[in-house]
Design a protein around this motif. Structure first.
Motif, mmCIF file in Angstrom:
data_model
loop_
_atom_site.group_PDB
_atom_site.id
_atom_site.type_symbol
_atom_site.label_atom_id
_atom_site.label_comp_id
_atom_site.label_asym_id
_atom_site.label_seq_id
_atom_site.Cartn_x
_atom_site.Cartn_y
_atom_site.Cartn_z
ATOM 1 N N TRP A 1 -37.290 35.119 -7.119
ATOM 2 C CA TRP A 1 -36.919 34.908 -5.727
ATOM 3 C C TRP A 1 -36.363 33.502 -5.486
ATOM 4 O O TRP A 1 -35.535 33.306 -4.597
ATOM 5 N N ARG A 2 -36.787 32.516 -6.278
ATOM 6 C CA ARG A 2 -36.266 31.149 -6.094
ATOM 7 C C ARG A 2 -34.778 31.079 -6.439
ATOM 8 O O ARG A 2 -34.025 30.344 -5.793
ATOM 9 N N ASN A 3 -34.333 31.834 -7.442
ATOM 10 C CA ASN A 3 -32.908 31.880 -7.780
ATOM 11 C C ASN A 3 -32.103 32.520 -6.651
ATOM 12 O O ASN A 3 -31.020 32.056 -6.315
ATOM 13 N N VAL A 4 -32.651 33.576 -6.073
ATOM 14 C CA VAL A 4 -31.987 34.236 -4.945
ATOM 15 C C VAL A 4 -31.923 33.268 -3.763
ATOM 16 O O VAL A 4 -30.892 33.184 -3.081
ATOM 17 N N LEU A 5 -32.999 32.517 -3.542
ATOM 18 C CA LEU A 5 -33.029 31.548 -2.456
ATOM 19 C C LEU A 5 -31.960 30.468 -2.660
ATOM 20 O O LEU A 5 -31.294 30.063 -1.706
ATOM 21 N N ARG A 6 -31.782 30.010 -3.891
ATOM 22 C CA ARG A 6 -30.736 29.011 -4.183
ATOM 23 C C ARG A 6 -29.347 29.555 -3.853
ATOM 24 O O ARG A 6 -28.507 28.846 -3.291
ATOM 25 N N LYS A 7 -29.116 30.808 -4.184
ATOM 26 C CA LYS A 7 -27.821 31.427 -3.885
ATOM 27 C C LYS A 7 -27.607 31.518 -2.368
ATOM 28 O O LYS A 7 -26.497 31.298 -1.879
ATOM 29 N N ILE A 8 -28.657 31.843 -1.658
ATOM 30 C CA ILE A 8 -28.566 31.914 -0.199
ATOM 31 C C ILE A 8 -28.257 30.531 0.361
ATOM 32 O O ILE A 8 -27.410 30.381 1.249
ATOM 33 N N GLN A 9 -28.919 29.506 -0.155
ATOM 34 C CA GLN A 9 -28.694 28.145 0.336
ATOM 35 C C GLN A 9 -27.273 27.673 0.044
ATOM 36 O O GLN A 9 -26.715 26.886 0.811
ATOM 37 N N CYS B 1 -32.042 29.905 10.225
ATOM 38 C CA CYS B 1 -30.913 30.846 10.174
ATOM 39 C C CYS B 1 -31.034 31.894 11.278
ATOM 40 O O CYS B 1 -30.051 32.239 11.935
ATOM 41 N N LYS B 2 -32.234 32.375 11.480
ATOM 42 C CA LYS B 2 -32.469 33.379 12.525
ATOM 43 C C LYS B 2 -32.188 32.792 13.906
ATOM 44 O O LYS B 2 -31.584 33.444 14.758
ATOM 45 N N LYS B 3 -32.593 31.535 14.107
ATOM 46 C CA LYS B 3 -32.348 30.873 15.392
ATOM 47 C C LYS B 3 -30.840 30.719 15.634
ATOM 48 O O LYS B 3 -30.358 30.984 16.733
ATOM 49 N N LEU B 4 -30.107 30.306 14.606
ATOM 50 C CA LEU B 4 -28.658 30.170 14.740
ATOM 51 C C LEU B 4 -27.994 31.512 15.023
ATOM 52 O O LEU B 4 -27.119 31.624 15.888
ATOM 53 N N ARG B 5 -28.424 32.554 14.313
ATOM 54 C CA ARG B 5 -27.863 33.882 14.546
ATOM 55 C C ARG B 5 -28.176 34.368 15.963
ATOM 56 O O ARG B 5 -27.340 34.958 16.635
ATOM 57 N N GLU C 1 -21.113 36.168 9.143
ATOM 58 C CA GLU C 1 -21.672 35.388 8.029
ATOM 59 C C GLU C 1 -23.181 35.231 8.160
ATOM 60 O O GLU C 1 -23.908 35.377 7.176
ATOM 61 N N TRP C 2 -23.639 34.937 9.374
ATOM 62 C CA TRP C 2 -25.080 34.729 9.568
ATOM 63 C C TRP C 2 -25.836 36.042 9.443
ATOM 64 O O TRP C 2 -26.980 36.054 8.986
ATOM 65 N N GLU C 3 -25.226 37.148 9.819
ATOM 66 C CA GLU C 3 -25.849 38.457 9.611
ATOM 67 C C GLU C 3 -25.990 38.747 8.119
ATOM 68 O O GLU C 3 -27.009 39.264 7.668
ATOM 69 N N VAL C 4 -24.961 38.411 7.345
ATOM 70 C CA VAL C 4 -24.999 38.618 5.895
ATOM 71 C C VAL C 4 -26.108 37.754 5.275
ATOM 72 O O VAL C 4 -26.874 38.223 4.425
ATOM 73 N N ILE C 5 -26.205 36.504 5.716
ATOM 74 C CA ILE C 5 -27.238 35.604 5.182
ATOM 75 C C ILE C 5 -28.629 36.145 5.487
ATOM 76 O O ILE C 5 -29.497 36.188 4.606
ATOM 77 N N LEU C 6 -28.847 36.589 6.721
ATOM 78 C CA LEU C 6 -30.157 37.162 7.061
ATOM 79 C C LEU C 6 -30.406 38.439 6.269
ATOM 80 O O LEU C 6 -31.542 38.714 5.870
ATOM 81 N N GLY C 7 -29.357 39.203 6.020
ATOM 82 C CA GLY C 7 -29.497 40.402 5.193
ATOM 83 C C GLY C 7 -29.918 40.061 3.772
ATOM 84 O O GLY C 7 -30.729 40.769 3.167
#
Length: 168
Positions: A44-52, A85-89, A114-120
């Motif tokens: 999950w940390r690798n996925v988090l890095r990609k999200i960031q 991210c949720k607050k910005l969306r 973009e923010w919907e994709v990030i939250l997804g």
């Protein structure tokens, strides 16, 4: 005439006793608990890095808006998390011009998309749960004790200054 009866709140399935008990989990073992129950994956940390990495481009693409500008100014990309991210969306979807959807139910505004994709991405592999567990652990172990020390130091300094003021 047909008579209809409504029973309960629509969920008449019998519940198991373990479903009704509150869960008591040690916050330091929250990540392990989520991993053991296969709520999060080990990488999950690798996925988090990609999200960031995606966050950097999404921040630059935000429209000019007073509410968004206030958040953008006081934020560091490394400090951004799911809740930010949720607050910005939510701000984007509350504005009339950025909340418009097409007939397929997708947002028309590119920034909102973009923010919907990030939250997804956060939701896809429950990365938001793992990140929340990490933030909880960080806050309880480090941030709160540090803030307590600062408050104690400030109170001590205030008492000392009050004492000195009384002497003069």
């Amino acid at each position: 005439a047909v008579e209809m009866k409504v029973q309960g709140d629509g969920n008449d399935k019998p519940r198991k006793p373990e479903e009704e008990l509150p869960i008591d989990i040690n916050f330091t073992k929250m990540e392990d608990w989520l991993s053991e129950r296969q709520k999060i994956k080990g990488d999950w940390r690798n996925v988090l890095r990609k999200i960031q990495e995606k966050l950097e481009g999404a921040i630059d693409g935000l429209p000019d808006n007073p509410a968004l500008n206030a958040i953008k100014e006081g934020i560091n990309i490394k400090d951004m998390n799911y809740f930010t991210c949720k607050k910005l969306r939510d701000i984007l979807t509350s504005e009339k011009d950025t909340a418009q959807k097409n007939w397929l139910g997708q947002y028309k505004n590119q920034a909102t998309k973009e923010w919907e994709v990030i939250l997804g991405l956060y939701h896809k592999e429950n990365v938001h749960l793992a990140e929340a567990a990490m933030i909880l652990n960080q806050n309880v172990c480090f941030e709160i004790p540090a803030l307590r020390k600062i408050v104690q130091h400030s109170l001590k300094q205030q008492q000392e200054l009050t004492r000195k003021e009384g002497e003069y």
